[in-house]
Design a protein around this motif. Structure first.
Motif, PDB file in Angstrom:
ATOM      1  N   THR A 133      14.889 -19.787  44.777  1.00 41.96           N
ATOM      2  CA  THR A 133      13.587 -19.229  45.099  1.00 41.96           C
ATOM      3  C   THR A 133      13.564 -17.725  44.817  1.00 41.96           C
ATOM      4  O   THR A 133      14.596 -17.074  44.722  1.00 41.96           O
ATOM      5  CB  THR A 133      13.232 -19.493  46.572  1.00 41.96           C
ATOM      6  OG1 THR A 133      14.317 -19.045  47.410  1.00 41.96           O
ATOM      7  CG2 THR A 133      12.998 -20.975  46.827  1.00 41.96           C
ATOM      8  N   LEU A 134      12.355 -17.197  44.676  1.00 42.01           N
ATOM      9  CA  LEU A 134      12.121 -15.769  44.472  1.00 42.01           C
ATOM     10  C   LEU A 134      11.229 -15.294  45.599  1.00 42.01           C
ATOM     11  O   LEU A 134      10.040 -15.644  45.639  1.00 42.01           O
ATOM     12  CB  LEU A 134      11.456 -15.519  43.107  1.00 42.01           C
ATOM     13  CG  LEU A 134      12.252 -15.970  41.877  1.00 42.01           C
ATOM     14  CD1 LEU A 134      11.393 -15.872  40.623  1.00 42.01           C
ATOM     15  CD2 LEU A 134      13.520 -15.143  41.712  1.00 42.01           C
ATOM     16  N   SER A 135      11.775 -14.524  46.531  1.00 38.45           N
ATOM     17  CA  SER A 135      11.057 -14.207  47.764  1.00 38.45           C
ATOM     18  C   SER A 135      10.782 -12.728  47.976  1.00 38.45           C
ATOM     19  O   SER A 135       9.833 -12.387  48.682  1.00 38.45           O
ATOM     20  CB  SER A 135      11.851 -14.718  48.981  1.00 38.45           C
ATOM     21  OG  SER A 135      12.117 -16.091  48.860  1.00 38.45           O
ATOM     22  N   ASP A 136      11.609 -11.842  47.401  1.00 34.90           N
ATOM     23  CA  ASP A 136      11.528 -10.420  47.728  1.00 34.90           C
ATOM     24  C   ASP A 136      11.773  -9.565  46.493  1.00 34.90           C
ATOM     25  O   ASP A 136      12.496  -9.966  45.579  1.00 34.90           O
ATOM     26  CB  ASP A 136      12.565 -10.066  48.803  1.00 34.90           C
ATOM     27  CG  ASP A 136      12.404 -10.910  50.055  1.00 34.90           C
ATOM     28  OD1 ASP A 136      11.494 -10.612  50.846  1.00 34.90           O
ATOM     29  OD2 ASP A 136      13.165 -11.878  50.214  1.00 34.90           O
ATOM     30  N   ALA A 137      11.181  -8.380  46.504  1.00 32.26           N
ATOM     31  CA  ALA A 137      11.299  -7.463  45.369  1.00 32.26           C
ATOM     32  C   ALA A 137      11.450  -6.036  45.869  1.00 32.26           C
ATOM     33  O   ALA A 137      11.333  -5.758  47.070  1.00 32.26           O
ATOM     34  CB  ALA A 137      10.079  -7.591  44.457  1.00 32.26           C
TER      35      ALA A 137
END
Length: 251
Positions: A133-137
């Motif tokens: 998953t991709l949750s934060d940047a």
């Protein structure tokens, strides 16, 4: 996700300064044997659907990894590595409309200097194969998203900056980063050093700015690509990255 008002954070440099060394140990930095720059324009070849391809499937991805994409996911960043030991890759963004996947954009990219692995270890210089998953940047620069309340939570801090004792070509690697949820705690800054599976499994693996060659384990893209992804990825679309060398992904 929390409320719209809590999706974005602005963390002071001092608050995150102690995290920098741990995060950089897992991502970026000068590494031996890097591949040459493949340019920043759209890349062709990987992930193209043939006339008979099933539009409900992500191109070039076999049953094993197709099944790992969550049912509710409507955005997939696919990283097609050129080979198991290659640092060259192509990144394609797919968006789901109804039941069909559509190719939105593609870019030349780089992955780990030594290629790919299904058993990533700290400092092995290989990127992990899998669906994450991709949750934060975050990053050194301001969030490029003009509507930040709808995008990935973004932590801006000077503590992301690459050490100035690295070669100058690496200094802007972490101007923009998107954390890949491998061995990390979702909902925290990409700089958070917590490793739920233990330090030996590595961590701090990100999508980040490209310096023209292979990485320690991350996936690096041109600046326009990172800006586009930060403006486009939407937590409500449950974005994931599907990453690996082409042969493993297709198997």
């Amino acid at each position: 996700m929390g409320s719209v008002g809590t999706r974005r954070t602005a963390v002071a440099t001092a608050a995150l300064g102690f995290l920098t060394v741990a995060a950089l140990a897992g991502c970026g930095g000068p590494s031996e044997g890097g591949a040459g720059d493949r340019g920043s324009g759209p890349a062709e070849g990987a992930g193209h659907a043939s006339a008979t391809a099933d539009p409900t499937r992500i191109p070039g991805v076999g049953d094993r990894y197709q099944r790992l994409v969550p049912t509710g996911t409507r955005q997939v960043v696919a990283v097609y590595g050129d080979g198991p030991d290659s640092a060259d890759a192509t990144v394609v963004l797919y968006t789901k409309q109804g039941s069909a996947w559509h190719r939105a954009r593609s870019w030349a990219a780089h992955n780990g200097t030594r290629g790919w692995t299904t058993d990533h270890r700290e400092n092995d210089k290989r990127s992990p194969v899998g669906v994450f998953t991709l949750s934060d940047a975050g990053g050194v620069l301001p969030d490029p998203d003009p509507a930040p309340d709808t995008g990935l939570p973004y932590t801006r801090s000077a503590s992301f900056a690459a050490p100035r004792w690295w070669a100058k070509s690496y200094w802007h690697d972490f101007d923009y980063v998107i954390a890949i949820d491998y061995n990390r705690v979702k909902g925290t800054s990409p700089n958070d050093p917590t490793r739920p599976q233990g330090a030996s499994k590595g961590g701090g693996i990100w999508l980040h700015m490209d310096h023209g060659s292979g990485t320690s384990a991350c996936v690096s893209l041109p600046k326009p690509a990172m800006e586009y992804l930060l403006r486009t990825l939407d937590p409500d679309a449950r974005p994931v990255v599907v990453m690996g060398d082409k042969a493993r992904l297709k198997a």
